[in-house]
Design a protein around this motif. Sequence first.
Motif, PDB file in Angstrom:
ATOM      1  N   TRP A   1      -9.197  16.131  51.440  1.00 21.45           N
ATOM      2  CA  TRP A   1      -8.123  16.153  50.446  1.00 21.45           C
ATOM      3  C   TRP A   1      -8.089  14.876  49.609  1.00 21.45           C
ATOM      4  N   GLU A   2      -8.287  13.740  50.247  1.00 24.80           N
ATOM      5  CA  GLU A   2      -8.248  12.464  49.513  1.00 24.80           C
ATOM      6  C   GLU A   2      -9.223  12.487  48.341  1.00 24.80           C
ATOM      7  N   GLN A   3     -10.429  12.882  48.623  1.00 26.50           N
ATOM      8  CA  GLN A   3     -11.453  12.929  47.582  1.00 26.50           C
ATOM      9  C   GLN A   3     -11.111  13.982  46.524  1.00 26.50           C
ATOM     10  N   MET A   4     -10.570  15.100  46.971  1.00 23.76           N
ATOM     11  CA  MET A   4     -10.258  16.205  46.074  1.00 23.76           C
ATOM     12  C   MET A   4      -9.224  15.804  45.012  1.00 23.76           C
ATOM     13  N   TRP A   5      -8.083  15.227  45.462  1.00 23.35           N
ATOM     14  CA  TRP A   5      -7.039  14.907  44.491  1.00 23.35           C
ATOM     15  C   TRP A   5      -7.426  13.712  43.622  1.00 23.35           C
ATOM     16  N   ARG A   6      -8.170  12.767  44.189  1.00 30.40           N
ATOM     17  CA  ARG A   6      -8.573  11.606  43.391  1.00 30.40           C
ATOM     18  C   ARG A   6      -9.501  12.018  42.240  1.00 30.40           C
ATOM     19  N   LEU A   7     -10.500  12.843  42.536  1.00 31.66           N
ATOM     20  CA  LEU A   7     -11.433  13.286  41.493  1.00 31.66           C
ATOM     21  C   LEU A   7     -10.698  14.066  40.402  1.00 31.66           C
ATOM     22  N   THR A   8      -9.772  14.928  40.832  1.00 38.62           N
ATOM     23  CA  THR A   8      -8.992  15.707  39.861  1.00 38.62           C
ATOM     24  C   THR A   8      -8.138  14.797  39.000  1.00 38.62           C
ATOM     25  N   ALA A   9      -7.456  13.829  39.604  1.00 39.53           N
ATOM     26  CA  ALA A   9      -6.596  12.917  38.850  1.00 39.53           C
ATOM     27  C   ALA A   9      -7.405  12.089  37.857  1.00 39.53           C
TER      28      ALA A   9
END
Length: 756
Positions: A312-320
């Motif tokens: 999740w950490e990687q997922m939301w950071r890349l999206t943001a």
Amino acid sequence: MLGICRGRRKFLAASLTVLCIPAVTWLYLFAGSFEDGKPVSLSPLESQPHSPRYAAAGQRERESLEVRVREVEEENRALRRQLSLAQGRGPAHRHGNHSKTYSMEEGTGDSENLRAGIVAGNSSECGQQPVVEKCETIHVAIVCAGYNASRDVVTLVKSVLFHRRNPLHFHLIADSIAEQILATLFQTWMVPAVRVDFYNADELKSEVSWIPNKHYSGIYGLMKLVLTKTLPANLERVIVLDTDITFATDIAELWAVFHKFKGQQVLGLVENQSDWYLGNLWKNHRPWPALGRGYNTGVILLLLDKLRKMKWEQMWRLTAERELMGMLSTSLADQDIFNAVIKQNPFLVYQLPCFWNVQLSDHTRSEQCYRDVSDLKVIHWNSPKKLRVKNKHVEFFRNLYLTFLEYDGNLLRRELFGCPSEADVNSENLQKQLSELDEDDLCYEFRRERFTVHRTHLYFLHYEYEPASDNTDVTLVAQLSMDRLQMLEAICKHWEGPISLALYLSDAEAQQFLRYAQGSEVLMSRHNVAYHIVYKEGQFYPVNLLRNVAMKHVGTPYMFLSDIDFLPMYGLYEYLRKSVIQLDLANTKKAMIVPAFETLRYRLSFPKSKAELLSMLDMGTLFTFRYHVWTKGHAPTNFAKWRTATTPYRVEWEADFEPYVVVRRDCPEYDRRFVGFGWNKVAHIMELDAQEYEFIVLPNAYMIHMPHAPSFDITKFRSNKQYRICLKTLKEEFQQDMSRRYGFAALKYLTAENNS
């Protein structure tokens, strides 16, 4: 699971049987009324009397049909009894000795049903399943920072505690201010089966500080994004709430919804009820990407273990990072980023029925979430207007919120029957101390008050203090109840330095005080006044506990121990700071005495100088404090000498001496055994003398007592003989304790008491 599904199929089959048998019966009857394709009349009037054989046959047929109808009716009754028993037993399965509870609410992941305004949603495949064990702990995470949010979150917690039937574990992501306030509050609240853990929000700032955010929640509004990293690795699921939430049902019902998640669903969210993400609120409105109306993050169900596996950490950071290249900043904090992730990965979300987050901001579709206000489960005040928001039923919502706002939190200290609480050392010690008291003792209530734990909310209003560079700063310390609120503005005008106040109020009175303070320009202009609420409990005014609370949270090196109905002379704050240096209080045990005077006039032209005060003394406008009722309390100050003194002078302790003093912050606390009226300050001054403090009278300082109606406690003292007897008993016990602690030096207190 298979057994439950099989039971469901049996239930449906039985239902169909009940519906079909009457229809089959009537078809049978109807078909039986034909013979050779011609209708056969069953009416005696239409039978053929000239055909005995035909009449006899018709009679037998009718009797046969009547018997069959009775059999069918009996079968129907038996089936109905079985169905009613099945419905009564339905969800009640037991596994071993563990009792289970079940949610009757059906969740939904169907957005079309929500858009149609359907509240209930779709049923699960195999019917109701056991979801929440009786003593299962429910985990709740809340981000809370600052003085106002710390005050708001209490109402949320009250609403949860009011309805709950399960142990609770609160995970509070808090800054240093909120942690200090809420740690003290929960520690003194002592609610059974409630655990609270804190996580340092300031340490998480670096995780989200790179995201520009326009929302009023600031950087703390982004911290829900990092909960998978912040919360314990062994925590599998958690309910995440905003501080402006009010519960109208048991939170266990929401916890039960986790069992409806399927496949890769890891987020439980309610659809956003405004048009924000549709981008049609105003011209050139450009929101972050979202799936349809998007989702509101005021209430979130997080499956932490699965989110971690999905990175999740990687997922939301890349999206943001990708979206910020075009959007430049978030408008709704974490909600924008959650929605952008869901837009790309819609399989992550389980859509909650909208009554789990009825959003009361302007122009929302919240009214579609309920057919009746009794359907409500969670109310979300997500507008900056809060209680002033426009809504058809806002008066009902406001009253519900105010009910919990002013609800007596002491009533929530109830045990959860059948759920053993974790061992609490403080609670066990308290119970032991109380058990040692003799309930038949006529002074039992006095003795019990000493051990009463009063719920305490520190820094009820915003507080700011900049320490003085010369380490001479002095804080005025006082305590008060609701009937002395009118003194606050006057004291603030007379004393410009920091103030620490302990207020003894009920929950409802605390809200009245809040409205009073927020409506006062004088009080709102002062940020160096600390208001600490000590909530009412018991029949006595815990005056010395209040003083101790105010003293404990002084942030300056020195304290002026005053009372709320005294006004200090103009300029006293600066005068005391100079006297601290002059008398070297930092390195010596001294108590600087501020002489006390009083007026019997409600309207007083306050003296601007010592000379003016002496003139008013001579004219009879002012008097030395309590000269006419309690001369011994201030006689050792030696007012005759003070009239002409130009330098500080030392005085000796005498029996019943109770001056108002300036001391170092490390001075001893007040003795809690003294409550209400009588001996509360006398005992403290005696303790200072026992610890070899010097009493120094300041020649150019003074304070004036303003008139007021007698307090309830002094009325009880004067009218109740038992009250006076108990006070005398407590005095004797205090003096005995002094002898044990200070030995031979304390004998003079017994002697002085006998001679007085």
